[in-house]
Design an enzyme around this catalytic site. Sequence first.
Site, PDB file in Angstrom:
ATOM      1  CD  GLU A  71      -2.864  -1.229   2.354  1.00 39.32           C
ATOM      2  OE1 GLU A  71      -2.789  -0.320   3.200  1.00 39.32           O
ATOM      3  OE2 GLU A  71      -3.696  -2.147   2.419  1.00 39.32           O
ATOM      4  CG  HIS A  89      -8.951   6.240   2.247  1.00 44.80           C
ATOM      5  ND1 HIS A  89      -8.996   6.078   0.880  1.00 44.80           N
ATOM      6  CD2 HIS A  89      -8.324   5.139   2.730  1.00 44.80           C
ATOM      7  CE1 HIS A  89      -8.431   4.932   0.559  1.00 44.80           C
ATOM      8  NE2 HIS A  89      -8.011   4.340   1.662  1.00 44.80           N
ATOM      9  NE  ARG A 144      -4.332   5.099   3.657  1.00 40.56           N
ATOM     10  CZ  ARG A 144      -4.964   4.279   4.479  1.00 40.56           C
ATOM     11  NH1 ARG A 144      -5.432   4.740   5.622  1.00 40.56           N
ATOM     12  NH2 ARG A 144      -5.134   3.015   4.174  1.00 40.56           N
ATOM     13  CG  HIS A 151      -9.611   6.410   6.342  1.00 38.19           C
ATOM     14  ND1 HIS A 151     -10.629   5.486   6.179  1.00 38.19           N
ATOM     15  CD2 HIS A 151      -8.456   5.697   6.432  1.00 38.19           C
ATOM     16  CE1 HIS A 151     -10.113   4.260   6.176  1.00 38.19           C
ATOM     17  NE2 HIS A 151      -8.809   4.362   6.334  1.00 38.19           N
ATOM     18  NE  ARG A 199      -4.350   4.968   9.566  1.00 41.91           N
ATOM     19  CZ  ARG A 199      -4.905   4.033   8.789  1.00 41.91           C
ATOM     20  NH1 ARG A 199      -4.575   2.767   8.945  1.00 41.91           N
ATOM     21  NH2 ARG A 199      -5.794   4.354   7.885  1.00 41.91           N
TER      22      ARG A 199
END
Length: 506
Positions: A116, A232, A279, A340, A375
């Site tokens: 990811e 997100h 992100r 998110h 994060r």
Amino acid sequence: MKQTDYLIFGSGVAGLTFAIKIAMHFPDKNVTIITKSNADESNTKYAQGGIAVVLNQIEDNFQKHINDTLICGDGLCKKDVVEMVVKEGPKCVQELIDWGTQFDKNETGSYDLGKEGGHSYHRVIHHKDQTGFEIERAILKQAHLQKNITILDFHFGLELLIENNKCFGSTVLNEKTNEIITFLANQTLLATGGIGQIYGHTTNPEVATGDGIAMANRANANIKDVEFIQFHPTALYNADLKSTFLISEAVRGFGAILRDKNGKRFMFDYDARGELASRDIVSQSIEKELKISGEDSVFLDCTHLEINAFKKHFPMIYERCKDLNIFIETDWIPVIPAQHYLCGGIEVDTNGKTSVENLFACGECSYTGLHGANRLASNSLLEALVYSDRIFNYLKTNSNFLPGKKSFGSEIIQQENNFDKNKKMSKIRTKLQNLMQKNVGIVRNNNDLNRTLRELIILQNDIKLLESKNHISKELYELKNMIDVSILIVNQSLQRTLNCGSFYKV
């Protein structure tokens, strides 16, 4: 008045894994889990991507995972915490597997590890695109096997019982009977998840109203870094902006491309990693594109991907798009950033202890220092697993049990129900969500923040008036909590002067 040894708020991965371990270690002690909806309804359930964990130390290693986390956190991670979580992660994931969690494997029988955004290597262990659902299934089954665990669904935490900076439990509302119960507890754990419902567009479920953070704040526990809110990049766009369906980060890891309406692949204009940037960068890039174009969404192009492999990896995403007449083989998926994940929360030490004695916090409602300003994808379930294990290991040898019942009166008194309040509450909730979505989103400025703060204080006073005249309900307290947390976020946004990670102020 009731008494329990361990009182846990929340039935996601953080609360349940702690409950299972402490119940197994102390079979003669009572463990009570308070959950305001069904026992399986939590942020955990909706986690699609998986758990970032080093399982292949031939090509991957702890240091690579540590470095990726530190880079993503943009200088604000606590390095010792990052090292601790990354190194203790594999043991905690193995416990999930031992409890029956099924993770996907490849043709060779090894775990099928995904990659990811922000990760330098394939290290995300998953169960298709429903990892959280599978984890919740397995641990809930394990919790039901423990005879000393009581799960009280449709119960809602109101106020922590605090005396001399010590927590002795909480008042709890039975949503079905409207009875307020005083629960005395030796140790209390807040594992209440996120804050998404304060925004008009979020990937979080309806239960994510910041209850634990608000309870802890009213108990004068330290709350830190709540201005760092991760959006997100790719929530499925609906015209009414109420869709909470997430197009997983792993889809971009699988090879999906972000395009504008004209088909231009724009991410390399912002970052050399393209769609695999972290992100915060992808979300801010999409936000800029939308402001330039005036369009409602950008698009995720999966049409070049091998469709059978896509269906195998992302069956839920494929079916949801199909239900909306979006056929991934030929159509681009309209996406937009949505709230998110909260990187800050109730400040805890490496044993999950808050600044209030006998009060612990774990999971998204806590601030550990792992995430810093942003994060790293799929580090959240890892954090919850490691910290619930840390809290268990601490309390295994540091649990002090109350000698009999302590006298503790509740200050909450049920009023007569005023049925006219529902319309007023609905208006306040909508105004709150619009304020936060518009002024406290991906890009902020002090003028909007100050104006929002003034309006939030007015809403807070409106709630106090409703509370003084009306029957206490879950909905009223949720709204109270949402406003309290929103004020915390705005205040900490005003205090922060330097942009980093997921925080961007002009």
